[in-house]
Enzyme design. Structure first.
Site, mmCIF file in Angstrom:
data_model
loop_
_atom_site.group_PDB
_atom_site.id
_atom_site.type_symbol
_atom_site.label_atom_id
_atom_site.label_comp_id
_atom_site.label_asym_id
_atom_site.label_seq_id
_atom_site.Cartn_x
_atom_site.Cartn_y
_atom_site.Cartn_z
ATOM 1 N N ASP A 180 80.154 53.574 91.949
ATOM 2 C CA ASP A 180 81.411 54.248 92.273
ATOM 3 C C ASP A 180 81.928 55.252 91.261
ATOM 4 O O ASP A 180 82.433 56.297 91.641
ATOM 5 C CB ASP A 180 82.485 53.186 92.520
ATOM 6 C CG ASP A 180 83.710 53.741 93.219
ATOM 7 O OD1 ASP A 180 83.556 54.544 94.152
ATOM 8 O OD2 ASP A 180 84.831 53.367 92.837
ATOM 9 N N ARG A 190 87.348 43.390 100.874
ATOM 10 C CA ARG A 190 86.585 43.823 99.702
ATOM 11 C C ARG A 190 85.980 42.645 98.961
ATOM 12 O O ARG A 190 86.415 41.505 99.093
ATOM 13 C CB ARG A 190 87.515 44.556 98.724
ATOM 14 C CG ARG A 190 88.055 45.888 99.221
ATOM 15 C CD ARG A 190 87.138 47.007 98.838
ATOM 16 N NE ARG A 190 87.622 48.320 99.253
ATOM 17 C CZ ARG A 190 87.033 49.455 98.915
ATOM 18 N NH1 ARG A 190 85.949 49.438 98.162
ATOM 19 N NH2 ARG A 190 87.502 50.599 99.344
ATOM 20 N N SER A 228 84.695 57.608 101.587
ATOM 21 C CA SER A 228 84.514 56.311 102.238
ATOM 22 C C SER A 228 83.842 56.470 103.592
ATOM 23 O O SER A 228 84.181 57.358 104.371
ATOM 24 C CB SER A 228 85.883 55.644 102.416
ATOM 25 O OG SER A 228 85.758 54.393 103.021
ATOM 26 N N LYS A 266 91.309 51.750 89.911
ATOM 27 C CA LYS A 266 91.488 53.188 90.083
ATOM 28 C C LYS A 266 92.461 53.774 89.064
ATOM 29 O O LYS A 266 92.417 54.968 88.773
ATOM 30 C CB LYS A 266 91.956 53.497 91.507
ATOM 31 C CG LYS A 266 90.877 53.252 92.566
ATOM 32 C CD LYS A 266 89.597 54.041 92.300
ATOM 33 C CE LYS A 266 88.603 53.912 93.446
ATOM 34 N NZ LYS A 266 87.293 54.549 93.127
ATOM 35 N N HIS A 272 83.373 60.722 90.859
ATOM 36 C CA HIS A 272 83.491 59.657 91.858
ATOM 37 C C HIS A 272 82.181 59.648 92.637
ATOM 38 O O HIS A 272 82.040 60.334 93.649
ATOM 39 C CB HIS A 272 84.679 59.945 92.775
ATOM 40 C CG HIS A 272 84.993 58.821 93.711
ATOM 41 N ND1 HIS A 272 85.452 59.018 94.988
ATOM 42 C CD2 HIS A 272 84.919 57.475 93.553
ATOM 43 C CE1 HIS A 272 85.649 57.849 95.575
ATOM 44 N NE2 HIS A 272 85.326 56.900 94.728
ATOM 45 N N ARG A 311 95.466 50.655 98.129
ATOM 46 C CA ARG A 311 96.273 51.345 97.118
ATOM 47 C C ARG A 311 97.550 51.925 97.750
ATOM 48 O O ARG A 311 97.633 52.137 98.943
ATOM 49 C CB ARG A 311 95.480 52.466 96.472
ATOM 50 C CG ARG A 311 94.316 52.009 95.601
ATOM 51 C CD ARG A 311 93.589 53.194 94.980
ATOM 52 N NE ARG A 311 93.134 54.147 95.986
ATOM 53 C CZ ARG A 311 93.719 55.313 96.260
ATOM 54 N NH1 ARG A 311 94.806 55.694 95.591
ATOM 55 N NH2 ARG A 311 93.231 56.114 97.186
ATOM 56 N N LYS A 328 77.685 55.987 100.478
ATOM 57 C CA LYS A 328 77.478 56.129 99.037
ATOM 58 C C LYS A 328 76.930 54.845 98.403
ATOM 59 O O LYS A 328 75.962 54.877 97.636
ATOM 60 C CB LYS A 328 78.817 56.529 98.402
ATOM 61 C CG LYS A 328 78.821 56.728 96.910
ATOM 62 C CD LYS A 328 80.037 57.529 96.462
ATOM 63 C CE LYS A 328 81.346 56.911 96.891
ATOM 64 N NZ LYS A 328 81.794 55.813 96.019
ATOM 65 N N THR A 329 77.560 53.714 98.715
ATOM 66 C CA THR A 329 77.121 52.438 98.135
ATOM 67 C C THR A 329 75.791 51.993 98.737
ATOM 68 O O THR A 329 74.865 51.605 98.023
ATOM 69 C CB THR A 329 78.195 51.357 98.359
ATOM 70 O OG1 THR A 329 79.395 51.754 97.689
ATOM 71 C CG2 THR A 329 77.742 50.012 97.819
#
Length: 526
Positions: free
Chosen positions: A252, A316, A233, A196, A215, A54, A237-238
């Site tokens: 997410d 990604r 990040s 996003k 988030h 981003r 989390k994932t």
């Protein structure tokens, strides 16, 4: 099927319109147009050009009434005049006029009472594939009467030559016009801007309706108990929410309304640098036909080299959530039973798990802490603390306390347990100690989800005043109190004090808010 409302888009001489193509068609388009390559797994792969992430310094909101009184203006939410927006919108429409277009209609938000209808327009086929993966795919019946609440024009091939005159950061722009329900993108091909961008808008709309946008990842157990995982990040989390024993709601972005928790998206967007099938089999298995890889290196034989970060470390993959076998089909769950804040503490002083009071939960939510390890830059020899309010400040149009207030109300209303889990270092800081084992972290998570942690005897961590269990089934007892893992106890206390000072310094940003948000007493005390 042709989308309704083409005449309202402001585009001229539209060529062919490829509307909500199915996977076979959109993949065929990307390959025939030379935008993508096919890999051995059946997934396609694209390069996003010079932008492999981003462009946060190029994000703007049109400053106008009534939205200007709600937006927290600053480095994250930068203002732009209506006049400059109108000029750039004209350039955007010129770029998309006279072209064949890909138009994708989808939903953001699985909860019928909270979802928004989204339309994305692009001249690039793979961007339509990305949108199809990431948002909730309507049925044919829903498409027949689809009316967008918000339209995103992606004119990635536009270059704003007048950016200096406009007072902008560069020739790239990502602009939100809240009153006109429009966003425009120019100068960057990166797919994550669309994902996003819509998340940012959900973070504007929902809190003003008294609904919490988050988030976080979420999953649900066999007894329908919902757990939320917040974390920046690199905190897990994932990985930790993708659990073979629990159905994945999403990885997410979520909302929490009067009915419970719901996914904003219909897909996942996972990092794949160094992806290992043995440690992340669900994600590895999801990379098949329909998945869209970004900026990976493909060998001559068609295999992906996930260890190669020569294009970017931010490689990604996007894929529909159906590629995760054990997912929750409704993308919804009830009110959460447990909330877990994940921090990768590279100073090695935080416990692997601690139970938080409601006041501590508010403090650590507003802090949004993790730490980045020392990089290759000369002179940086120790970890760097990172604070991101609500574990996602880059995507918050409103002041962080708006989201914290909603979280506190929901914790009270639904009697939610909140925990802080350190997935970072133990036995010393980065370079001295070692990363917490995934076995011990999984043991902590399992004890939280089973409720076994509530049967434990607790002790208090000094300075931070965190409640940590003395023993926990499935976890090495020696690591539960981080002081036990350090050879030099004095060095541990000094490092603990150092991190406490960083927390206190960061929290001073809330000094000018109301007494209702003076949670500094719930943080570390020196």
């Amino acid at each position: 099927m042709t989308p309704k409302g083409l005449d309202q888009l402001g585009l001229k001489n539209i060529g062919k319109v490829f509307y909500n193509l199915d996977y076979d068609e959109v993949i065929r388009h990307t390959l025939e147009r030379g935008e993508a390559k096919l890999t051995n797994s059946g997934a396609t792969t694209v390069d996003t050009g010079i932008f492999t992430g981003r462009s946060p310094k190029d994000k703007y909101f049109v400053k106008q009434s009534p939205s200007e009184k709600y937006i927290a203006w600053g480095d994250i939410n930068q203002p732009i005049s209506k006049e400059v927006f109108d000029e750039l919108f004209e350039i955007t429409k010129e770029q998309l006029s006279g072209k064949d277009l890909y138009i994708t209609d989808a939903f953001a938000g699985a909860s019928p009472s909270s979802r928004r209808s989204i339309r994305v327009i692009s001249e690039i086929a793979w961007q339509a594939h990305f949108v199809k993966n990431m948002f909730i795919r309507p049925t044919e019946e829903e498409l027949e009467n689809f009316k967008p609440d918000f339209t995103l024009y992606n004119a990635c091939q536009v270059v704003n030559k007048k950016w200096k005159e406009h007072g902008l950061n560069s020739d790239v722009f990502v602009i939100f016009n809240i009153e006109e329900n429009i966003a425009i993108i120019g100068g960057t091909w990166y797919g994550g801007e669309m994902k996003k961008g819509i998340f940012t808008m959900m973070n504007y709309w929902l809190p003003l309706e008294g609904k919490l946008s988050m988030h976080c990842s979420a999953n649900i157990g066999k007894d329908d108990d919902v757990a939320l995982f917040f974390g920046l990040s690199g905190t897990g989390k994932t990985t930790l929410s993708t659990d073979p024993n629990r159905r994945l709601i999403g990885d997410d972005e979520h909302g929490w309304d009067e009915n419970g928790v719901f996914n904003f998206e219909g897909g996942c967007y996972a990092k794949v640098i160094n992806l290992d099938p043995s440690s992340e089999p669900e994600i590895y298995g999801a990379i098949k036909k329909g998945a869209l890889l970004e900026n990976v290196v493909v060998k001559d034989n068609g295999d992906v080299d996930f260890t190669d970060g020569s294009k970017t470390e931010n490689t990604r993959v996007s894929y529909p959530i159906e590629h995760i076998e054990n997912h929750e089909c409704t993308l919804m769950g009830g009110h959460p039973k447990n909330i877990i804040f994940l921090s990768a503490d590279a100073f090695g002083v935080l416990p692997p798990v601690s139970k938080l009071t409601k006041e501590q939960a508010m403090y650590y939510f507003l802090s949004g802490y993790t730490a980045k390890v020392a990089g290759t830059e000369r002179g940086i020899t120790e970890p760097v603390a990172t604070f991101s309010a609500c574990f996602g400040e880059a995507f918050l149009p409103l002041h962080p306390t708006v989201y914290a207030k909603l979280l506190g109300e929901k914790i009270d209303e639904h009697n939610v347990n909140v925990y802080l889990v350190n997935t970072g270092w133990t036995g010393g800081p980065y370079g001295v100690g070692h990363r917490m084992s995934i076995k011990d972290t999984r043991g902590c998570i399992n004890a939280i989800l089973s409720g076994a942690i509530n049967e434990c005897e607790f002790e208090t961590l000094p300075i931070f005043n965190l409640q940590i269990p003395k023993t926990l089934e499935g976890v090495n007892s020696e690591v539960l109190n981080p002081m036990n893992t350090w050879d030099d106890k004095e060095a541990y206390i000094e490092t603990l004090k150092k991190l406490a000072g960083m927390f206190q310094k960061n929290f001073h940003r809330y000094d000018d808010t109301s007494s209702e948000f003076d949670f500094s007493a719930a943080g570390p005390q020196l």
